[in-house]
Design a protein around this motif. Structure first.
Motif, PDB file in Angstrom:
ATOM      1  N   VAL A  36     -18.455 -38.513  27.085  1.00 34.01           N
ATOM      2  CA  VAL A  36     -19.017 -37.478  26.228  1.00 34.01           C
ATOM      3  C   VAL A  36     -18.979 -37.997  24.795  1.00 34.01           C
ATOM      4  N   VAL A  37     -20.001 -37.672  24.017  1.00 35.10           N
ATOM      5  CA  VAL A  37     -20.101 -38.142  22.637  1.00 35.10           C
ATOM      6  C   VAL A  37     -20.635 -37.009  21.763  1.00 35.10           C
ATOM      7  N   THR A  38     -20.183 -36.975  20.516  1.00 31.72           N
ATOM      8  CA  THR A  38     -20.697 -36.008  19.554  1.00 31.72           C
ATOM      9  C   THR A  38     -21.206 -36.774  18.340  1.00 31.72           C
ATOM     10  N   THR A  39     -22.389 -36.394  17.859  1.00 32.76           N
ATOM     11  CA  THR A  39     -23.033 -37.094  16.759  1.00 32.76           C
ATOM     12  C   THR A  39     -23.609 -36.090  15.775  1.00 32.76           C
ATOM     13  N   LYS A  40     -23.440 -36.370  14.485  1.00 33.69           N
ATOM     14  CA  LYS A  40     -24.053 -35.540  13.454  1.00 33.69           C
ATOM     15  C   LYS A  40     -25.379 -36.182  13.067  1.00 33.69           C
ATOM     16  N   PHE A  41     -26.462 -35.420  13.202  1.00 28.22           N
ATOM     17  CA  PHE A  41     -27.793 -35.882  12.846  1.00 28.22           C
ATOM     18  C   PHE A  41     -28.248 -35.182  11.576  1.00 28.22           C
ATOM     19  N   GLU A  42     -28.978 -35.915  10.752  1.00 33.57           N
ATOM     20  CA  GLU A  42     -29.563 -35.338   9.548  1.00 33.57           C
ATOM     21  C   GLU A  42     -31.074 -35.528   9.629  1.00 33.57           C
ATOM     22  N   THR A  43     -31.811 -34.423   9.604  1.00 33.12           N
ATOM     23  CA  THR A  43     -33.263 -34.440   9.640  1.00 33.12           C
ATOM     24  C   THR A  43     -33.776 -34.129   8.245  1.00 33.12           C
ATOM     25  N   THR A  44     -34.650 -34.982   7.733  1.00 36.93           N
ATOM     26  CA  THR A  44     -35.187 -34.829   6.386  1.00 36.93           C
ATOM     27  C   THR A  44     -36.699 -34.685   6.464  1.00 36.93           C
ATOM     28  N   ARG A  45     -37.212 -33.794   5.657  1.00 35.88           N
ATOM     29  CA  ARG A  45     -38.654 -33.572   5.566  1.00 35.88           C
ATOM     30  C   ARG A  45     -39.077 -33.839   4.128  1.00 35.88           C
ATOM     31  N   ALA A  46     -40.042 -34.724   3.939  1.00 40.80           N
ATOM     32  CA  ALA A  46     -40.488 -35.080   2.597  1.00 40.80           C
ATOM     33  C   ALA A  46     -42.005 -34.972   2.504  1.00 40.80           C
ATOM     34  N   ASN A  47     -42.484 -34.448   1.389  1.00 33.90           N
ATOM     35  CA  ASN A  47     -43.921 -34.390   1.122  1.00 33.90           C
ATOM     36  C   ASN A  47     -44.442 -35.764   0.753  1.00 33.90           C
ATOM     37  N   ILE A  48     -45.564 -36.125   1.331  1.00 40.58           N
ATOM     38  CA  ILE A  48     -46.267 -37.330   0.915  1.00 40.58           C
ATOM     39  C   ILE A  48     -47.425 -36.899   0.009  1.00 40.58           C
ATOM     40  N   VAL A  49     -48.172 -35.897   0.430  1.00 36.76           N
ATOM     41  CA  VAL A  49     -49.280 -35.329  -0.331  1.00 36.76           C
ATOM     42  C   VAL A  49     -49.151 -33.819  -0.250  1.00 36.76           C
ATOM     43  N   GLY A  50     -49.354 -33.116  -1.333  1.00 32.22           N
ATOM     44  CA  GLY A  50     -49.278 -31.661  -1.325  1.00 32.22           C
ATOM     45  C   GLY A  50     -47.875 -31.200  -1.666  1.00 32.22           C
ATOM     46  N   LEU A  51     -47.676 -29.911  -1.644  1.00 35.28           N
ATOM     47  CA  LEU A  51     -46.389 -29.333  -2.010  1.00 35.28           C
ATOM     48  C   LEU A  51     -45.880 -28.437  -0.900  1.00 35.28           C
ATOM     49  N   LEU A  52     -44.609 -28.556  -0.574  1.00 36.54           N
ATOM     50  CA  LEU A  52     -43.958 -27.621   0.338  1.00 36.54           C
ATOM     51  C   LEU A  52     -43.515 -26.411  -0.460  1.00 36.54           C
ATOM     52  N   SER A  53     -43.444 -25.292   0.179  1.00 33.14           N
ATOM     53  CA  SER A  53     -42.911 -24.094  -0.460  1.00 33.14           C
ATOM     54  C   SER A  53     -41.475 -24.371  -0.898  1.00 33.14           C
ATOM     55  N   PRO A  54     -41.052 -23.906  -2.086  1.00 35.07           N
ATOM     56  CA  PRO A  54     -39.671 -24.145  -2.522  1.00 35.07           C
ATOM     57  C   PRO A  54     -38.639 -23.455  -1.631  1.00 35.07           C
ATOM     58  N   ASN A  55     -39.064 -22.506  -0.803  1.00 37.01           N
ATOM     59  CA  ASN A  55     -38.138 -21.807   0.093  1.00 37.01           C
ATOM     60  C   ASN A  55     -37.903 -22.547   1.406  1.00 37.01           C
ATOM     61  N   VAL A  56     -38.668 -23.609   1.652  1.00 33.95           N
ATOM     62  CA  VAL A  56     -38.535 -24.370   2.901  1.00 33.95           C
ATOM     63  C   VAL A  56     -37.483 -25.455   2.699  1.00 33.95           C
ATOM     64  N   PRO A  57     -36.446 -25.505   3.556  1.00 40.26           N
ATOM     65  CA  PRO A  57     -35.410 -26.536   3.387  1.00 40.26           C
ATOM     66  C   PRO A  57     -35.991 -27.932   3.622  1.00 40.26           C
ATOM     67  N   SER A  58     -35.482 -28.931   2.890  1.00 47.89           N
ATOM     68  CA  SER A  58     -35.966 -30.294   3.061  1.00 47.89           C
ATOM     69  C   SER A  58     -35.002 -31.133   3.898  1.00 47.89           C
ATOM     70  N   LYS A  59     -33.793 -30.614   4.170  1.00 50.90           N
ATOM     71  CA  LYS A  59     -32.801 -31.365   4.928  1.00 50.90           C
ATOM     72  C   LYS A  59     -32.022 -30.412   5.835  1.00 50.90           C
ATOM     73  N   ILE A  60     -31.849 -30.819   7.092  1.00 51.69           N
ATOM     74  CA  ILE A  60     -31.076 -30.038   8.060  1.00 51.69           C
ATOM     75  C   ILE A  60     -30.062 -30.975   8.710  1.00 51.69           C
ATOM     76  N   SER A  61     -28.793 -30.580   8.741  1.00 50.39           N
ATOM     77  CA  SER A  61     -27.751 -31.344   9.437  1.00 50.39           C
ATOM     78  C   SER A  61     -27.310 -30.559  10.660  1.00 50.39           C
ATOM     79  N   LYS A  62     -27.123 -31.256  11.762  1.00 52.61           N
ATOM     80  CA  LYS A  62     -26.741 -30.601  13.016  1.00 52.61           C
ATOM     81  C   LYS A  62     -25.890 -31.552  13.835  1.00 52.61           C
ATOM     82  N   ARG A  63     -24.755 -31.076  14.364  1.00 50.47           N
ATOM     83  CA  ARG A  63     -23.894 -31.869  15.235  1.00 50.47           C
ATOM     84  C   ARG A  63     -24.258 -31.538  16.681  1.00 50.47           C
TER      85      ARG A  63
END
Length: 102
Positions: A36-63
């Motif tokens: 059994v293994v446990t891993t912490k993952f970090e998911t990042t979302r970045a704009n290349i073109v255009g703008l994301l809403s400021p209310n949308v998170p750009s990074k999520i961490s999950k174990r």
């Protein structure tokens, strides 16, 4: 005008425990591993073109916790040194990352 968004996933840290089962065959030690293994993952979302809403998170961490299995073989090269090779697979199951602001 639409947005082009780039998502990336990185494993930040990982640890676990496994059982190694095998037996001596001639001078080789073939084995299987189960664990059994446990891993912490970090998911990042970045704009290349255009703008994301400021209310949308750009990074999520999950174990996540998953199961690992594999097989390998160890071979002696001297009385005190062995070399080996193994295949190890870790399965976390299906996962999602929710970047919505709700």
């Amino acid at each position: 005008a639409g947005s082009v968004v780039q998502n990336s996933i990185k494993a930040k840290d990982s640890y676990g425990a496994a059982l190694k089962l095998g037996g001596l065959v001639d001078k080789a030690l073939p084995y299987i591993t189960l664990g059994v293994v446990t891993t912490k993952f970090e998911t990042t979302r970045a704009n290349i073109v255009g703008l994301l809403s400021p209310n949308v998170p750009s990074k999520i961490s999950k174990r996540l916790t998953g199961f690992e299995f594999g097989a390998g073989v160890d071979l002696p090269v001297s009385d005190h040194i062995t070399v080996g090779a193994r295949y190890l697979h870790t399965e976390y199951g299906k996962q999602t990352a929710d970047f919505s602001n709700g």
